[in-house]
Scaffold this motif. Structure first.
Motif, PDB file in Angstrom:
ATOM      1  N   HIS A  27      60.813  37.053 -10.392  1.00 40.94           N
ATOM      2  CA  HIS A  27      60.913  35.591 -10.436  1.00 40.94           C
ATOM      3  C   HIS A  27      62.342  35.158 -10.761  1.00 40.94           C
ATOM      4  CE1 HIS A  27      56.658  36.041 -10.412  1.00 40.94           C
ATOM      5  NE2 HIS A  27      56.516  36.252 -11.708  1.00 40.94           N
ATOM      6  N   CYS A  28      62.944  35.785 -11.753  1.00 36.86           N
ATOM      7  CA  CYS A  28      64.297  35.394 -12.159  1.00 36.86           C
ATOM      8  C   CYS A  28      65.315  35.671 -11.059  1.00 36.86           C
ATOM      9  CB  CYS A  28      64.690  36.087 -13.457  1.00 36.86           C
ATOM     10  SG  CYS A  28      64.702  37.893 -13.385  1.00 36.86           S
ATOM     11  N   ASP A  29      65.069  36.666 -10.213  1.00 35.46           N
ATOM     12  CA  ASP A  29      65.974  36.954  -9.099  1.00 35.46           C
ATOM     13  C   ASP A  29      65.913  35.854  -8.044  1.00 35.46           C
ATOM     14  OD1 ASP A  29      66.667  39.425 -10.248  1.00 35.46           O
ATOM     15  OD2 ASP A  29      64.974  40.435  -9.283  1.00 35.46           O
ATOM     16  N   LEU A  30      64.718  35.290  -7.826  1.00 37.72           N
ATOM     17  CA  LEU A  30      64.572  34.239  -6.827  1.00 37.72           C
ATOM     18  C   LEU A  30      65.375  33.004  -7.196  1.00 37.72           C
ATOM     19  CD1 LEU A  30      60.723  34.522  -6.211  1.00 37.72           C
ATOM     20  CD2 LEU A  30      62.522  35.218  -4.632  1.00 37.72           C
ATOM     21  N   VAL A  31      65.508  32.741  -8.480  1.00 39.29           N
ATOM     22  CA  VAL A  31      66.231  31.556  -8.936  1.00 39.29           C
ATOM     23  C   VAL A  31      67.702  31.640  -8.559  1.00 39.29           C
ATOM     24  CG1 VAL A  31      66.929  30.212 -10.946  1.00 39.29           C
ATOM     25  CG2 VAL A  31      64.629  31.175 -10.836  1.00 39.29           C
ATOM     26  N   ARG A  32      68.289  32.825  -8.693  1.00 39.29           N
ATOM     27  CA  ARG A  32      69.731  32.944  -8.543  1.00 39.29           C
ATOM     28  C   ARG A  32      70.203  33.594  -7.245  1.00 39.29           C
ATOM     29  NH1 ARG A  32      68.873  36.460 -13.426  1.00 39.29           N
ATOM     30  NH2 ARG A  32      68.532  38.594 -12.663  1.00 39.29           N
ATOM     31  N   ASP A  33      69.289  34.052  -6.399  1.00 39.03           N
ATOM     32  CA  ASP A  33      69.711  34.708  -5.166  1.00 39.03           C
ATOM     33  C   ASP A  33      70.243  33.670  -4.174  1.00 39.03           C
ATOM     34  OD1 ASP A  33      69.177  35.760  -2.273  1.00 39.03           O
ATOM     35  OD2 ASP A  33      69.143  37.543  -3.554  1.00 39.03           O
ATOM     36  N   PRO A  34      71.468  33.839  -3.680  1.00 41.23           N
ATOM     37  CA  PRO A  34      72.049  32.820  -2.786  1.00 41.23           C
ATOM     38  C   PRO A  34      71.320  32.692  -1.456  1.00 41.23           C
ATOM     39  CG  PRO A  34      73.469  34.770  -2.918  1.00 41.23           C
ATOM     40  CD  PRO A  34      72.427  34.923  -3.979  1.00 41.23           C
ATOM     41  N   LEU A  35      70.776  33.788  -0.928  1.00 41.75           N
ATOM     42  CA  LEU A  35      70.041  33.700   0.337  1.00 41.75           C
ATOM     43  C   LEU A  35      68.752  32.916   0.165  1.00 41.75           C
ATOM     44  CD1 LEU A  35      70.507  37.319   1.772  1.00 41.75           C
ATOM     45  CD2 LEU A  35      71.611  35.204   2.543  1.00 41.75           C
ATOM     46  N   VAL A  36      68.062  33.120  -0.948  1.00 43.30           N
ATOM     47  CA  VAL A  36      66.852  32.338  -1.222  1.00 43.30           C
ATOM     48  C   VAL A  36      67.219  30.869  -1.384  1.00 43.30           C
ATOM     49  CG1 VAL A  36      64.959  31.959  -2.848  1.00 43.30           C
ATOM     50  CG2 VAL A  36      65.642  34.288  -2.250  1.00 43.30           C
ATOM     51  N   GLY A  37      68.288  30.597  -2.121  1.00 49.84           N
ATOM     52  CA  GLY A  37      68.711  29.222  -2.331  1.00 49.84           C
ATOM     53  C   GLY A  37      69.071  28.503  -1.041  1.00 49.84           C
ATOM     54  N   GLU A  38      69.609  29.245  -0.071  1.00 46.70           N
ATOM     55  CA  GLU A  38      70.009  28.630   1.191  1.00 46.70           C
ATOM     56  C   GLU A  38      68.862  28.535   2.182  1.00 46.70           C
ATOM     57  OE1 GLU A  38      73.268  29.332   4.825  1.00 46.70           O
ATOM     58  OE2 GLU A  38      73.203  30.691   3.092  1.00 46.70           O
ATOM     59  N   HIS A  39      68.030  29.579   2.268  1.00 45.55           N
ATOM     60  CA  HIS A  39      67.061  29.655   3.355  1.00 45.55           C
ATOM     61  C   HIS A  39      65.606  29.451   2.933  1.00 45.55           C
ATOM     62  CE1 HIS A  39      70.171  30.844   6.128  1.00 45.55           C
ATOM     63  NE2 HIS A  39      70.541  31.821   5.341  1.00 45.55           N
ATOM     64  N   ALA A  40      65.304  29.602   1.654  1.00 52.35           N
ATOM     65  CA  ALA A  40      63.935  29.366   1.161  1.00 52.35           C
ATOM     66  C   ALA A  40      64.000  28.755  -0.234  1.00 52.35           C
ATOM     67  CB  ALA A  40      63.133  30.663   1.154  1.00 52.35           C
ATOM     68  N   PRO A  41      64.671  27.599  -0.362  1.00 55.47           N
ATOM     69  CA  PRO A  41      64.842  27.015  -1.701  1.00 55.47           C
ATOM     70  C   PRO A  41      63.537  26.666  -2.391  1.00 55.47           C
ATOM     71  CG  PRO A  41      65.520  25.473   0.010  1.00 55.47           C
ATOM     72  CD  PRO A  41      65.329  26.792   0.684  1.00 55.47           C
ATOM     73  N   LEU A  42      62.448  26.565  -1.624  1.00 55.10           N
ATOM     74  CA  LEU A  42      61.161  26.262  -2.263  1.00 55.10           C
ATOM     75  C   LEU A  42      60.812  27.341  -3.287  1.00 55.10           C
ATOM     76  CD1 LEU A  42      58.853  24.186  -2.233  1.00 55.10           C
ATOM     77  CD2 LEU A  42      57.691  25.622  -0.559  1.00 55.10           C
ATOM     78  N   PHE A  43      61.075  28.608  -2.969  1.00 52.48           N
ATOM     79  CA  PHE A  43      60.810  29.677  -3.921  1.00 52.48           C
ATOM     80  C   PHE A  43      61.731  29.572  -5.135  1.00 52.48           C
ATOM     81  CE2 PHE A  43      58.890  32.405  -0.407  1.00 52.48           C
ATOM     82  CZ  PHE A  43      57.600  32.310  -0.916  1.00 52.48           C
ATOM     83  N   ALA A  44      62.989  29.225  -4.895  1.00 53.61           N
ATOM     84  CA  ALA A  44      63.932  29.085  -6.009  1.00 53.61           C
ATOM     85  C   ALA A  44      63.522  27.951  -6.941  1.00 53.61           C
ATOM     86  CB  ALA A  44      65.344  28.848  -5.477  1.00 53.61           C
ATOM     87  N   LYS A  45      62.923  26.899  -6.372  1.00 48.67           N
ATOM     88  CA  LYS A  45      62.464  25.780  -7.192  1.00 48.67           C
ATOM     89  C   LYS A  45      61.151  26.100  -7.899  1.00 48.67           C
ATOM     90  CE  LYS A  45      64.702  22.275  -4.305  1.00 48.67           C
ATOM     91  NZ  LYS A  45      64.529  21.073  -3.451  1.00 48.67           N
TER      92      LYS A  45
END
Length: 276
Positions: free
Chosen positions: A78-96
């Motif tokens: 979970h903590c990796d999803l918050v800070r991973d730049p690819l997740v933030g760019e392409h699947a920000p719903l998971f980061a949120k």
């Protein structure tokens, strides 16, 4: 209560884990972050199982791009999803969604694959996967198969994962220009499971709404989606009440959950700039 298990084995590769599952004769349980499984063991709801630890399989960790899709390994925390730049760019719903999951200690250990495989209907990630039109990747003795997230969750804590299969990854379409992702939930206290929650993706002027805490599985809210596509927020709220099938329990009644879902949808519509 102390956990009662039938044995423990540490898998070195995915193939090794699949072989160990086969040897367990239907009594094997996959241990990843352990944030759900260990709690179940301690409560005595799962006894005598062979624990197969996959936490050391490096191939199941991390995020990468594969053509027009984002691939998230099952052991990504979970903590990796918050800070991973690819997740933030392409699947920000998971980061949120990740900061909404329980507390820091659990977010530092729990994994996205574990959450999806456990299929708690009040969990955030399954609804996010449906809203994102994601696919679940499974590997087993007969090879690899891909299941749309909307078909993966089949009932209360039940999925389409077959005996002997391991959830190895989730794939998500890369976000398009102008795409918007919003998630909102209602809880009694921070870190509690959601009484009701909605994960929404707006893509090319159309909406996908995944609901959690509002049925025996994450739900794709087709009626509300169609109304919101037309800019009809009142109609979307009315349709949402029919799309969901919330339970009544000690935490909240079904009618309260429906009302809360409508409130959340109105707030999300405002977040997305959809006129009331």
């Amino acid at each position: 209560m102390k956990a009662s298990i039938g044995g423990y084995a540490q898998a070195e590769t995915v193939a090794h884990a699949i072989a160990l599952l086969g040897e367990a004769g239907g009594e094997g349980r996959i241990l990843a972050g352990g944030q759900s499984l260990v709690a179940a063991l301690n409560l005595g709801t799962s006894e005598g199982d062979m624990l197969i630890d996959i936490a050391g399989i490096a191939a199941l960790r991390g995020v990468k791009l594969d053509g027009d899709r984002l691939v998230i390994g099952a052991l990504t925390r979970h903590c990796d999803l918050v800070r991973d730049p690819l997740v933030g760019e392409h699947a920000p719903l998971f980061a949120k969604a990740a900061p909404l999951v329980a507390h820091d200690a659990i977010r530092n250990r729990g994994t996205i694959g574990g959450s999806l495989a456990y299929a708690d209907p009040a969990a955030e990630y399954p609804a996010c996967a449906i809203a994102l039109d994601a696919a679940i990747i499974l590997e087993g003795p007969d090879g690899t198969r891909e299941i749309p997230a909307r078909d993966f969750f089949t009932g209360l804590f039940e999925t389409a994962r077959a005996e002997g299969e391991i959830l190895t990854a989730i794939t998500v379409p890369k976000a398009q220009d102008g795409e918007r992702h919003v998630i909102r939930e209602g809880t009694r206290r921070a870190g509690d499971y959601a009484l009701a929650g909605l994960a929404v993706v707006m893509r090319d002027g159309r909406h996908r709404i995944g609901a959690f805490g509002l049925g025996d599985r994450p739900l794709l809210c087709q009626g509300a989606m169609a109304a919101l596509d037309q800019g009809d927020v009142d109609g979307a709220v009315t349709a949402l009440a029919q799309d969901v099938d919330p339970p009544s329990d000690a935490q909240a009644s079904a009618s309260y959950r429906r009302h809360l879902a409508g409130v959340l949808l109105r707030r999300i519509a405002a977040d997305l700039g959809v006129a009331p």
